[in-house]
Write a protein that holds these residues in place. Sequence first.
Motif, PDB file in Angstrom:
ATOM      1  N   PHE A  24       0.912  -1.041  -0.135  1.00 25.68           N
ATOM      2  CA  PHE A  24       0.083   0.062   0.092  1.00 25.68           C
ATOM      3  C   PHE A  24       0.886   1.340  -0.110  1.00 25.68           C
ATOM      4  O   PHE A  24       0.626   2.358  -0.918  1.00 25.68           O
ATOM      5  CB  PHE A  24      -0.923  -0.064   1.269  1.00 25.68           C
ATOM      6  N   SER A  28       1.601   3.950  -2.906  1.00 19.70           N
ATOM      7  CA  SER A  28       1.215   5.396  -2.912  1.00 19.70           C
ATOM      8  C   SER A  28       2.492   6.121  -3.109  1.00 19.70           C
ATOM      9  O   SER A  28       2.557   7.253  -3.913  1.00 19.70           O
ATOM     10  CB  SER A  28       1.037   5.739  -1.245  1.00 19.70           C
ATOM     11  N   CYS A  65      -6.389   9.018  -6.776  1.00 13.32           N
ATOM     12  CA  CYS A  65      -5.781   7.973  -5.908  1.00 13.32           C
ATOM     13  C   CYS A  65      -5.568   8.733  -4.678  1.00 13.32           C
ATOM     14  O   CYS A  65      -5.487   7.941  -3.500  1.00 13.32           O
ATOM     15  CB  CYS A  65      -4.387   8.027  -6.708  1.00 13.32           C
ATOM     16  N   GLU A  69      -6.829   6.976  -0.851  1.00 14.69           N
ATOM     17  CA  GLU A  69      -5.841   6.860   0.102  1.00 14.69           C
ATOM     18  C   GLU A  69      -6.212   7.443   1.422  1.00 14.69           C
ATOM     19  O   GLU A  69      -6.160   6.965   2.557  1.00 14.69           O
ATOM     20  CB  GLU A  69      -4.420   7.315  -0.228  1.00 14.69           C
ATOM     21  N   ARG A  73      -7.239   5.814   4.934  1.00 18.13           N
ATOM     22  CA  ARG A  73      -6.575   5.920   6.304  1.00 18.13           C
ATOM     23  C   ARG A  73      -7.530   6.659   7.246  1.00 18.13           C
ATOM     24  O   ARG A  73      -7.549   6.344   8.690  1.00 18.13           O
ATOM     25  CB  ARG A  73      -5.627   7.123   6.255  1.00 18.13           C
TER      26      ARG A  73
END
Length: 288
Positions: A24, A28, A65, A69, A73
């Motif tokens: 992950f 990123s 994106c 993300e 979180r």
Amino acid sequence: MDSTPTPVSRLAAACRALVAAPWFNAASFVVILLNALTLGLETYHGFVRSAGAVFHVLEYVFLACFSVELLVRFCAHLPRPGRFFRDRWNLFDLAIVLAPLIPGVRENVTLLRLLRLARIVRAFRLFPSLRVILVGIRRSLPGLASFLLITLLVLYGYAMLGWMVFGHAYPEQYGTVGQAMLTLFLLLSLDGITDTLQAGRAVTEWGILYYLSYMIAASYLLTNLLVGVVLNALQEAQEVEKEAAAAPPAPAPRSNIEERIAVLRAALDDLEREVAGADAVPVEAGVR
């Protein structure tokens, strides 16, 4: 009391596992690098003319994106989303993702480019080694302030001396204390020091002593002092990072402990009732 995980807790657990996965963070980081590469290609007018529409599509893809993300979180902190906003990195990510959507900001091309450039800084949160460097730089700021003060005093003292010795011979370099400080500052890299020594010797033999003492005091001692300040700050930041990694897990919330105690108490009550029922079987003694 039913202790079955709720859909929210299952979602939070899945998001936490996703955030902790190495791939992950790697994905990123790849998106951040592609975003930086796109920013660099936009400085070439030929690419902009031939693939301007592609750059616009890529910008929306990168923004999507980063938004996904950030959402993952955020969900990892459920059912207590307040913890998400306690992390400064999360606040930074939230600012650079949402700022382009604010009216007045999205119309400012320069500000948008600065925000897109700020996304590169997000790479520091993905890797502990980069975070150590960033924390080390922040910790070195007080020491750097003292270092700059010492450097300023050294430059000012040598500039005044240079103005008195070389002011008449070289007015463009030593005509004023400001010009002399600028000249000496440029000499910190020792670029052209040979020609400078010859020019100083042409004025007076003491010029060699002047420049040699300046080289030792400024170029060597001050440079080593700067390196020492930065290395000490990096060492402290690395120790802090190790202590944070080795810290014991946070205690469970009080509400979770109370729920577990209630479940155990209910199970204990059920067990006592079963034992009491077994002992209370009517004894019909064979008294006939």
